[in-house]
Design an enzyme around this catalytic site. Structure first.
Site, PDB file in Angstrom:
ATOM      1  N   GLU A   1      35.958  34.118  46.432  1.00 48.84           N
ATOM      2  CA  GLU A   1      35.115  34.278  45.249  1.00 48.84           C
ATOM      3  C   GLU A   1      35.821  35.176  44.242  1.00 48.84           C
ATOM      4  OE1 GLU A   1      32.119  32.631  44.610  1.00 48.84           O
ATOM      5  OE2 GLU A   1      33.143  33.401  42.843  1.00 48.84           O
TER       6      GLU A   1
ATOM      7  N   CYS B   1      35.627  45.551  45.963  1.00 52.35           N
ATOM      8  CA  CYS B   1      36.803  44.723  46.259  1.00 52.35           C
ATOM      9  C   CYS B   1      38.155  45.383  46.061  1.00 52.35           C
ATOM     10  CB  CYS B   1      36.762  43.456  45.410  1.00 52.35           C
ATOM     11  SG  CYS B   1      35.596  42.261  46.030  1.00 52.35           S
TER      12      CYS B   1
ATOM     13  N   LYS C   1      43.585  35.721  46.898  1.00 55.02           N
ATOM     14  CA  LYS C   1      42.445  36.569  46.566  1.00 55.02           C
ATOM     15  C   LYS C   1      42.868  38.045  46.562  1.00 55.02           C
ATOM     16  CE  LYS C   1      38.209  38.251  46.507  1.00 55.02           C
ATOM     17  NZ  LYS C   1      37.150  38.107  45.563  1.00 55.02           N
TER      18      LYS C   1
HETATM   19  C1  UDX Z   1      36.522  42.353  40.885  1.00 52.16           C
HETATM   20  C2  UDX Z   1      37.319  41.143  40.358  1.00 52.16           C
HETATM   21  O1  UDX Z   1      37.368  41.191  38.914  1.00 52.16           O
HETATM   22  C3  UDX Z   1      36.679  39.851  40.844  1.00 52.16           C
HETATM   23  O2  UDX Z   1      37.476  38.737  40.445  1.00 52.16           O
HETATM   24  C4  UDX Z   1      36.588  39.886  42.368  1.00 52.16           C
HETATM   25  O3  UDX Z   1      35.951  38.729  42.862  1.00 52.16           O
HETATM   26  C5  UDX Z   1      35.808  41.106  42.819  1.00 52.16           C
HETATM   27  O4  UDX Z   1      36.420  42.298  42.296  1.00 52.16           O
HETATM   28  P1  UDX Z   1      34.276  43.561  40.176  1.00 52.16           P
HETATM   29  O5  UDX Z   1      34.711  44.627  41.134  1.00 52.16           O
HETATM   30  O6  UDX Z   1      32.892  43.051  40.260  1.00 52.16           O
HETATM   31  O7  UDX Z   1      35.231  42.294  40.284  1.00 52.16           O
HETATM   32  O8  UDX Z   1      34.446  44.124  38.675  1.00 52.16           O
HETATM   33  P2  UDX Z   1      35.636  44.239  37.629  1.00 52.16           P
HETATM   34  O9  UDX Z   1      35.114  43.828  36.311  1.00 52.16           O
HETATM   35  O10 UDX Z   1      36.882  43.607  38.075  1.00 52.16           O
HETATM   36  O11 UDX Z   1      35.843  45.821  37.550  1.00 52.16           O
HETATM   37  C6  UDX Z   1      36.318  46.572  38.653  1.00 52.16           C
HETATM   38  C7  UDX Z   1      36.470  48.023  38.266  1.00 52.16           C
HETATM   39  O12 UDX Z   1      37.532  48.189  37.326  1.00 52.16           O
HETATM   40  C8  UDX Z   1      35.230  48.618  37.576  1.00 52.16           C
HETATM   41  O13 UDX Z   1      35.021  49.919  38.077  1.00 52.16           O
HETATM   42  C9  UDX Z   1      35.593  48.624  36.114  1.00 52.16           C
HETATM   43  O14 UDX Z   1      34.931  49.628  35.387  1.00 52.16           O
HETATM   44  C10 UDX Z   1      37.080  48.909  36.194  1.00 52.16           C
HETATM   45  N1  UDX Z   1      37.834  48.429  35.015  1.00 52.16           N
HETATM   46  C11 UDX Z   1      37.898  47.105  34.720  1.00 52.16           C
HETATM   47  C12 UDX Z   1      38.527  49.354  34.236  1.00 52.16           C
HETATM   48  O15 UDX Z   1      38.498  50.568  34.488  1.00 52.16           O
HETATM   49  N2  UDX Z   1      39.254  48.889  33.164  1.00 52.16           N
HETATM   50  C13 UDX Z   1      39.339  47.565  32.835  1.00 52.16           C
HETATM   51  O16 UDX Z   1      40.026  47.238  31.852  1.00 52.16           O
HETATM   52  C14 UDX Z   1      38.631  46.642  33.636  1.00 52.16           C
END
Ligand code: UDX
Ligand code: ADP
Length: 477
Positions: free
Chosen positions: A169, A280, A224
């Site tokens: 996913e 993740c 993944k």
């Molecule tokens: C992530 C992956 O994006 C997704 O494809 C996978 O299936 C699960 O893990 P998620 O953890 O839900 O998704 O959120 P994501 O938007 O990726 O953000 C992860 C973390 O990185 C958050 O704490 C977010 O605040 C941080 N982040 C994200 C940053 O600090 N800067 C960014 O530019 C993007």
């Protein structure tokens, strides 16, 4: 192979939204999401859609359309497996806390339990799909368990058979419904073409065929982990540059824009912040590190490990600089924490940067007033491993021991900020982007600070309200 029944084991952040979208787009397929947790299933079945156990924009509409029609939530795991043509395994796989591989390898006990249950309860041919993020070669474990279950047939019994697929996913929390509706790609790894085609047919109800990628099992599993490692690496990279910006007078937003317009780099995942959280990124990188060490690649392991180390460092760096700016001590001072979820638009706090930063400040003796629009007080108490402090009914002030850190949960931003020496913004909730800083400033004790780890406040408004401002990666403030 016509798919008529799907069972999903695990009604969490991945299983719930994914199955809701599948049911929504495939009215001819009965989808049953099962979980051992009765409370969770009850919440999924709650007629009040605001009480679904997962907060995700748009999820309530999708559930409302499909629930009761072809989307069901149940604790009757065996019946759902027996009826299913496809069983998705979407259970929790946290990092092991003790034993072999502690701190790095995933704890696969729930996946193993599911495999055994599928082996017992399945009937006829069943496609078993790994949906949880799993270490590479977990499919082999699942397959071994399933094959070992083939007991000698009784008279008249239909033989069981299994195919194992990996279908990771890629949804991100907060945008899960959009990510599921319009995925960049759907990845299916496996060895058996009929089973791969059967699963691809499910997705082809709404995903164009060109976006469905087929690989072998191990490539799918490793993709993944690699996708998450690359995304996390970008965040650690930009956060490392943010620290340098603060020392040199550069602005990380400008640097990110300047490098992000290079089409080879691209603009996404260059937002500096308090470090990545979520279930993740850290888990997947640590899995990768464990795998590399296992296969005798210590240099590769160290390379990826440094992405997690930089992330942890960034969180401690923020708590340290808060203490330093507040004249080297936060003991007894009220500090408003705005945002506890690991990102906006979710109630999930797993690995949230707010946890580490709040724990550091508590250790320093701060009195935290925590506000988050979606995270419940009980969850914050679990994460901080400490109950909220009681308020004195007469004074409305906390009754904590002097010098010892304490926290309480505030119902509004104004309440959190009342009497505070500092406001620390940790989650980029949209409501925090348009705060009335003149009003908040009047409620605070001077000299008062705003620490913006998400670059969401308007620096001019904050400073014209008489507040001092630190903004991540902005050395010009
Ligand atoms: C992530 C992956 O994006 C997704 O494809 C996978 O299936 C699960 O893990 P998620 O953890 O839900 O998704 O959120 P994501 O938007 O990726 O953000 C992860 C973390 O990185 C958050 O704490 C977010 O605040 C941080 N982040 C994200 C940053 O600090 N800067 C960014 O530019 C993007
Ligand atoms: P994710 O973010 O991967 O979806 P969650 O922790 O939110 O993870 O959800 C995993 C769910 O899986 C939990 O609700 C848990 O109760 C459920 N679960 C764990 N083991 C089993 C099992 N053997 N059968 C059914 N559900 C299970």
């Amino acid at each position: 192979m016509m798919i008529k029944n799907i069972c999903c084991m695990g009604a969490g952040y991945v299983g719930g939204p994914t199955m809701a979208v599948i049911a929504d787009h495939c009215p001819n397929i009965q989808v049953t999401v099962v979980d051992l947790n009765q409370q969770r299933i009850d919440a999924w079945n709650d007629s009040d859609l605001s009480r679904l156990p997962v907060y995700e924009p748009g999820l309530d509409f999708v559930v409302d359309r499909a629930r009761g029609r072809n989307l069901h939530f149940s604790t009757d795991v065996d019946s759902a497996i027996a009826a299913a043509d496809i069983v998705f395994i979407s259970v929790n796989t946290p990092t092991k806390v003790k034993g072999l591989g502690a701190g790095q390898a995933s704890d696969l006990r729930w996946v193993e339990a599911c495999s055994r249950q599928v082996a017992n309860a399945a009937q006829g041919h069943t496609i078993v799909v790994e949906k949880s993020t799993l270490p590479v070669r977990t499919a082999e474990t699942i397959r071994t368990i399933l094959e070992a279950s083939q007991a000698p047939l009784q008279e008249g019994e239909v033989p069981k058979s299994f195919a194992v697929l990996s279908n990771p996913e890629f949804l991100a929390e907060g945008t899960a419904i959009r990510d599921l509706e319009c995925p960049d790609r759907v990845l299916i790894g496996g060895e058996d073409d009929d089973s791969i085609n059967a699963l691809a047919d499910v997705y082809m109800h709404w995903v164009e065929p060109a976006k469905i990628l087929r690989t072998n099992l191990w490539s799918s599993e490793l993709s993944k982990l690699t996708a998450n490692a690359f995304l996390a690496q970008r965040i650690s990279s930009i956060n490392s540059v943010a620290a340098l910006c603060e020392s040199t007078g550069a602005d990380v937003q400008e640097v990110a824009r300047a490098i992000g317009t290079d089409s080879r780099i691209g603009p996404k995942f260059l937002q500096s912040g308090p470090g990545f959280g979520g279930s993740c990124f850290q888990k997947d990188i640590l899995n990768l590190v464990y795998l590399c060490r296992h296969f005798g690649l210590p240099e590769v392991a160290s390379y990826w490990e440094s992405v997690v180390e930089l992330n942890t460092w960034q969180q401690h760096r923020i708590s340290r600089l808060i203490v330093q700016r507040l004249f080297g001590t936060v003991t007894g001072k009220r500090v408003a924490i705005l945002g506890f979820a690991f990102k906006a638009d979710t109630n999930d706090t797993r690995e949230a940067p707010a946890i580490r930063i709040a724990l550091d400040l508590l250790e320093e003796g701060a009195q935290l007033a925590i506000h988050d629009p979606k995270v419940e007080q009980a969850q914050i108490a679990r994460d901080l491993r400490e109950a909220p402090v009681e308020l004195d009914p007469a004074t409305g002030k906390s009754q904590g021991l002097s010098g010892v850190g304490s926290w309480l949960s505030a119902n509004s931003v104004e309440e959190a900020v009342e009497g505070a020496d500092a406001v620390v913004l940790l989650t980029e909730w949209s409501q925090y982007k348009s705060l009335d800083w003149q009003d908040l400033s009047r409620r605070m004790r001077r000299p008062a600070w705003v620490f913006d780890s998400r670059t969401i406040v308007d620096p001019d408004q904050v400073r014209s309200a008489g507040l001092r401002l630190w903004c991540v990666g902005n050395g010009s403030l």
